[in-house]
Write a protein that holds these residues in place. Structure first.
Motif, PDB file in Angstrom:
ATOM      1  N   ALA A  80       4.226   5.758 -17.138  1.00 56.69           N
ATOM      2  CA  ALA A  80       3.232   4.727 -16.811  1.00 56.69           C
ATOM      3  C   ALA A  80       3.588   3.937 -15.559  1.00 56.69           C
ATOM      4  O   ALA A  80       2.768   3.776 -14.650  1.00 56.69           O
ATOM      5  CB  ALA A  80       3.045   3.790 -18.003  1.00 56.69           C
ATOM      6  N   ASP A  81       4.814   3.424 -15.490  1.00 56.74           N
ATOM      7  CA  ASP A  81       5.207   2.585 -14.355  1.00 56.74           C
ATOM      8  C   ASP A  81       5.208   3.360 -13.043  1.00 56.74           C
ATOM      9  O   ASP A  81       4.829   2.830 -11.998  1.00 56.74           O
ATOM     10  CB  ASP A  81       6.596   1.985 -14.593  1.00 56.74           C
ATOM     11  CG  ASP A  81       6.589   0.874 -15.626  1.00 56.74           C
ATOM     12  OD1 ASP A  81       5.484   0.383 -15.952  1.00 56.74           O
ATOM     13  OD2 ASP A  81       7.668   0.509 -16.118  1.00 56.74           O
ATOM     14  N   VAL A  82       5.630   4.611 -13.106  1.00 55.42           N
ATOM     15  CA  VAL A  82       5.708   5.422 -11.888  1.00 55.42           C
ATOM     16  C   VAL A  82       4.319   5.629 -11.293  1.00 55.42           C
ATOM     17  O   VAL A  82       4.123   5.481 -10.080  1.00 55.42           O
ATOM     18  CB  VAL A  82       6.379   6.776 -12.186  1.00 55.42           C
ATOM     19  CG1 VAL A  82       6.340   7.681 -10.958  1.00 55.42           C
ATOM     20  CG2 VAL A  82       7.816   6.571 -12.643  1.00 55.42           C
ATOM     21  N   PHE A  83       3.340   5.937 -12.130  1.00 53.40           N
ATOM     22  CA  PHE A  83       1.986   6.146 -11.612  1.00 53.40           C
ATOM     23  C   PHE A  83       1.350   4.822 -11.191  1.00 53.40           C
ATOM     24  O   PHE A  83       0.568   4.780 -10.232  1.00 53.40           O
ATOM     25  CB  PHE A  83       1.126   6.867 -12.642  1.00 53.40           C
ATOM     26  CG  PHE A  83       1.335   8.352 -12.635  1.00 53.40           C
ATOM     27  CD1 PHE A  83       0.632   9.158 -11.758  1.00 53.40           C
ATOM     28  CD2 PHE A  83       2.252   8.940 -13.490  1.00 53.40           C
ATOM     29  CE1 PHE A  83       0.840  10.536 -11.730  1.00 53.40           C
ATOM     30  CE2 PHE A  83       2.467  10.314 -13.471  1.00 53.40           C
ATOM     31  CZ  PHE A  83       1.760  11.111 -12.593  1.00 53.40           C
ATOM     32  N   ALA A  84       1.674   3.752 -11.879  1.00 51.37           N
ATOM     33  CA  ALA A  84       1.153   2.446 -11.483  1.00 51.37           C
ATOM     34  C   ALA A  84       1.662   2.066 -10.090  1.00 51.37           C
ATOM     35  O   ALA A  84       0.921   1.492  -9.283  1.00 51.37           O
ATOM     36  CB  ALA A  84       1.568   1.384 -12.499  1.00 51.37           C
ATOM     37  N   GLU A  85       2.914   2.406  -9.806  1.00 49.11           N
ATOM     38  CA  GLU A  85       3.469   2.137  -8.478  1.00 49.11           C
ATOM     39  C   GLU A  85       2.725   2.897  -7.388  1.00 49.11           C
ATOM     40  O   GLU A  85       2.682   2.448  -6.236  1.00 49.11           O
ATOM     41  CB  GLU A  85       4.951   2.514  -8.453  1.00 49.11           C
ATOM     42  CG  GLU A  85       5.834   1.591  -9.281  1.00 49.11           C
ATOM     43  CD  GLU A  85       7.233   2.141  -9.451  1.00 49.11           C
ATOM     44  OE1 GLU A  85       7.505   3.252  -8.908  1.00 49.11           O
ATOM     45  OE2 GLU A  85       8.045   1.488 -10.130  1.00 49.11           O
ATOM     46  N   ARG A  86       2.140   4.054  -7.754  1.00 50.43           N
ATOM     47  CA  ARG A  86       1.376   4.838  -6.778  1.00 50.43           C
ATOM     48  C   ARG A  86      -0.075   4.361  -6.668  1.00 50.43           C
ATOM     49  O   ARG A  86      -0.846   4.914  -5.900  1.00 50.43           O
ATOM     50  CB  ARG A  86       1.382   6.317  -7.175  1.00 50.43           C
ATOM     51  CG  ARG A  86       2.754   6.923  -7.415  1.00 50.43           C
ATOM     52  CD  ARG A  86       3.589   7.015  -6.154  1.00 50.43           C
ATOM     53  NE  ARG A  86       4.896   7.580  -6.401  1.00 50.43           N
ATOM     54  CZ  ARG A  86       5.209   8.871  -6.239  1.00 50.43           C
ATOM     55  NH1 ARG A  86       4.303   9.715  -5.800  1.00 50.43           N
ATOM     56  NH2 ARG A  86       6.436   9.287  -6.474  1.00 50.43           N
ATOM     57  N   GLY A  87      -0.444   3.364  -7.478  1.00 53.02           N
ATOM     58  CA  GLY A  87      -1.802   2.839  -7.421  1.00 53.02           C
ATOM     59  C   GLY A  87      -2.800   3.576  -8.274  1.00 53.02           C
ATOM     60  O   GLY A  87      -4.008   3.320  -8.182  1.00 53.02           O
TER      61      GLY A  87
END
Length: 264
Positions: A80-87
């Motif tokens: 979740a956090d990794v994809f959120a960092e990509r927007g």
């Protein structure tokens, strides 16, 4: 099939990342899957985000920022956090409540549901992704068809799964699965005093590359629902991708097959 695997424009950008150094790094993290899953799945999450970003960029000419990404079998939310960092707007569907809460991650975008009947509206997802889940499903091509259903026209469906006859096909039961899945499970129980997490015939099944390619070609026929853009070994260095083209050999050397389809 060789041309599709080696020169497909959809996979060309990601192929630049597929170095031997990357393969060795991911392999070294694999030993932490059972003892430190945050290390293992953290590395896989970053690599998955890179892969989906590259594939989507190559096909759509834009990044994944602002896209809706559905992770089928997303577990406790390591990605979740990794994809959120990509927007990206990351969502996941997970059938097992114990898996959803296994890591204590607070993530509001996760829904409990079956991959066989995704609780998602038809043609609503930009990128539908599943990583190392299909080998845990008795009818994996029903899962794949559901993933394609929820993907919007022009969107990507990316299915990545571990091949049974590859070195990691038996998961924590080691290489003993080559002598039979039931034999490997019984041996694990004798050695460790408990059943393996992935029990053959219950939560682990003998899935092949040939079956996946057959399904992908069936839905990408002239009157099908999608176009098969690429098929390649997820963790292998780029110079070994040609093995996907060779029946028999691919079952042993590909290890994890990625199927990339664009919905029509």
């Amino acid at each position: 099939m060789r041309k599709l695997v080696v020169t497909s424009p959809a996979a060309r950008q990601f192929a630049r990342r597929a170095t031997l150094r990357r393969s060795v790094g991911l392999l070294s993290d694999f030993k932490y899957e059972q003892t430190r899953p945050d290390i293992f799945y953290g590395a896989i999450a970053r690599d998955s985000a890179d892969m989906l970003s590259d594939l989507y960029q190559q096909v759509s000419r834009k990044g994944i920022a602002g896209t809706v990404v559905l992770d089928v079998g997303g577990g406790p939310g390591y990605f979740a956090d990794v994809f959120a960092e990509r927007g990206a707007h990351y969502l996941s569907v997970e059938p097992d409540p114990s898996e959803m809460h296994a890591a204590g991650i607070q993530f509001s975008g996760s829904a409990r549901g079956s991959g066989m009947a995704l609780p998602i509206r038809t043609s609503s997802i930009d990128i539908c992704f599943s990583s190392n889940v299909a080998e845990h499903v008795a009818t994996p091509w029903d899962l794949a068809s559901e993933m394609l259903r929820v993907t919007r026209p022009g969107g990507l469906m990316v299915l990545s799964y571990t091949l049974w006859w590859g070195p990691f096909g038996g998961h924590e039961t080691g290489r003993w699965h080559y002598l039979g899945g039931e034999f490997a499970a019984r041996r694990y129980r004798r050695q460790h005093g408990r059943e393996p997490k992935n029990r053959f015939g219950v939560s682990l099944f003998p899935i092949t590359a040939t079956a996946g390619l057959r399904w992908a070609r069936s839905v990408s026929s002239a009157d099908g629902q999608a176009d098969l853009l690429a098929a390649f070994p997820r963790y292998n260095p780029r110079w070994s991708w040609w093995t996907t083209s060779v029946p028999g050999l691919r079952e042993l050397l590909v290890s994890n097959l990625v199927l990339v389809l664009r919905k029509r």
